[in-house]
Design an enzyme around this catalytic site. Sequence first.
Site, PDB file in Angstrom:
ATOM      1  N   GLY A  48       2.017  -5.831  -0.144  1.00 15.96           N
ATOM      2  CA  GLY A  48       1.363  -5.603   1.143  1.00 15.96           C
ATOM      3  C   GLY A  48      -0.085  -6.034   1.055  1.00 15.96           C
ATOM      4  N   GLN A  53      -8.832  -5.387   3.468  1.00 13.58           N
ATOM      5  CA  GLN A  53      -8.992  -5.801   2.069  1.00 13.58           C
ATOM      6  C   GLN A  53      -9.546  -7.221   1.929  1.00 13.58           C
ATOM      7  OE1 GLN A  53      -4.782  -4.461   1.139  1.00 13.58           O
ATOM      8  NE2 GLN A  53      -5.767  -4.086  -0.827  1.00 13.58           N
ATOM      9  N   CYS A  93      -2.745  -0.807  -5.966  1.00 19.10           N
ATOM     10  CA  CYS A  93      -3.460  -1.403  -4.838  1.00 19.10           C
ATOM     11  C   CYS A  93      -4.222  -2.623  -5.339  1.00 19.10           C
ATOM     12  CB  CYS A  93      -4.426  -0.387  -4.230  1.00 19.10           C
ATOM     13  SG  CYS A  93      -5.328  -1.042  -2.812  1.00 19.10           S
ATOM     14  N   LEU A  94      -4.164  -3.703  -4.576  1.00 18.93           N
ATOM     15  CA  LEU A  94      -4.843  -4.938  -4.981  1.00 18.93           C
ATOM     16  C   LEU A  94      -6.364  -4.763  -5.015  1.00 18.93           C
ATOM     17  CD1 LEU A  94      -2.634  -7.504  -3.032  1.00 18.93           C
ATOM     18  CD2 LEU A  94      -2.577  -6.980  -5.487  1.00 18.93           C
ATOM     19  N   HIS A 135       0.441   3.188   3.272  1.00 16.22           N
ATOM     20  CA  HIS A 135      -0.677   2.731   2.437  1.00 16.22           C
ATOM     21  C   HIS A 135      -1.536   1.705   3.203  1.00 16.22           C
ATOM     22  CE1 HIS A 135      -2.162   1.248  -1.699  1.00 16.22           C
ATOM     23  NE2 HIS A 135      -2.532   0.269  -0.891  1.00 16.22           N
ATOM     24  N   GLU A 136      -0.885   0.764   3.887  1.00 11.00           N
ATOM     25  CA  GLU A 136      -1.628  -0.275   4.625  1.00 11.00           C
ATOM     26  C   GLU A 136      -2.315   0.306   5.864  1.00 11.00           C
ATOM     27  OE1 GLU A 136      -1.953  -2.658   2.860  1.00 11.00           O
ATOM     28  OE2 GLU A 136      -0.147  -2.655   1.642  1.00 11.00           O
ATOM     29  N   HIS A 139      -5.500   1.735   4.886  1.00 10.43           N
ATOM     30  CA  HIS A 139      -6.548   0.712   4.685  1.00 10.43           C
ATOM     31  C   HIS A 139      -7.251   0.358   5.995  1.00 10.43           C
ATOM     32  CE1 HIS A 139      -6.463  -0.567   0.519  1.00 10.43           C
ATOM     33  NE2 HIS A 139      -5.189  -0.870   0.526  1.00 10.43           N
TER      34      HIS A 139
HETATM   35  O1  GNR Z   1       1.235  -4.450  -4.167  1.00 12.02           O
HETATM   36  C1  GNR Z   1       1.185  -3.257  -3.855  1.00 12.02           C
HETATM   37  N1  GNR Z   1       2.094  -2.392  -4.372  1.00 12.02           N
HETATM   38  C2  GNR Z   1       2.261  -1.087  -3.946  1.00 12.02           C
HETATM   39  C3  GNR Z   1       3.047  -0.235  -4.705  1.00 12.02           C
HETATM   40  C4  GNR Z   1       3.268   1.063  -4.310  1.00 12.02           C
HETATM   41  C5  GNR Z   1       2.712   1.531  -3.146  1.00 12.02           C
HETATM   42  C6  GNR Z   1       1.901   0.705  -2.369  1.00 12.02           C
HETATM   43  C7  GNR Z   1       1.693  -0.600  -2.748  1.00 12.02           C
HETATM   44  S1  GNR Z   1       0.720  -1.644  -1.770  1.00 12.02           S
HETATM   45  C8  GNR Z   1       0.101  -2.771  -2.961  1.00 12.02           C
HETATM   46  C9  GNR Z   1      -0.666  -3.903  -2.302  1.00 12.02           C
HETATM   47  C10 GNR Z   1      -1.886  -3.346  -1.606  1.00 12.02           C
HETATM   48  O2  GNR Z   1      -2.900  -3.030  -2.171  1.00 12.02           O
HETATM   49  N2  GNR Z   1      -1.803  -3.174  -0.326  1.00 12.02           N
HETATM   50  O3  GNR Z   1      -2.831  -2.646   0.350  1.00 12.02           O
HETATM   51 NI    NI Z   2      -3.846  -1.358  -1.059  1.00 11.19          NI
END
Ligand code: GNR
Ligand code: NI
Length: 172
Positions: A48, A53, A93-94, A135-136, A139
């Site tokens: 995601g 980001q 998270c990236l 999660h997104e 953000h």
């Molecule tokens: O790549 C991602 N893996 C992930 C694994 C478990 C729960 C959420 C994620 S999202 C993350 C990519 C990211 O930072 N998205 O904002």
């Molecule tokens: Ni993230």
Amino acid sequence: MAILEILEYPDPRLRTKAKEITEADFTPALQTQIDNMFETMYEAPGIGLAATQVDFHKRLFVIDVSEDKSEPLVFINPEIVEKRGQEVMEEGCLSFPGVYAKVERANEIVVKALDRNGEAFELDTGDLLAVCIQHELDHINGKVFVDYLSPLKQRRIRAMLEKQQKKKLKAG
Ligand code: GNR
Ligand code: NI
């Protein structure tokens, strides 16, 4: 297409609350932004990527939880209209390279959003996709997954990432 720079915690720009996308925003530039976000996400690699980001402060994120990049999903102005159950999942998270932590979230959600053409859709989903959408959505509201952790864990993660960033800067 282009790979975009991903902001890393504790960059204050990750705290920006993104603005709604309006009809006037559906331009070729928005389509390019979406394509670049997919390219950046796949290259990272991640499942995601939220606009926040990549320092683009509009309510947009992209997701693909498939193993072969076959299920690209675009969410514009997303809203979670229903949440069911609870589940703890280890998240990454990236914007937090090398950091993984368990977070509790709803395990089933119903989400309403617009697709890249501005068409409304509704999705009732669970497991990894549901966790990723939550999660997104955090953000684009300026929230990150470590906000759910204890202050002690947050301090450790911040120190680790700041050290990592200094090292990277020095190495050029
Ligand atoms: O790549 C991602 N893996 C992930 C694994 C478990 C729960 C959420 C994620 S999202 C993350 C990519 C990211 O930072 N998205 O904002
Ligand atoms: Ni993230």
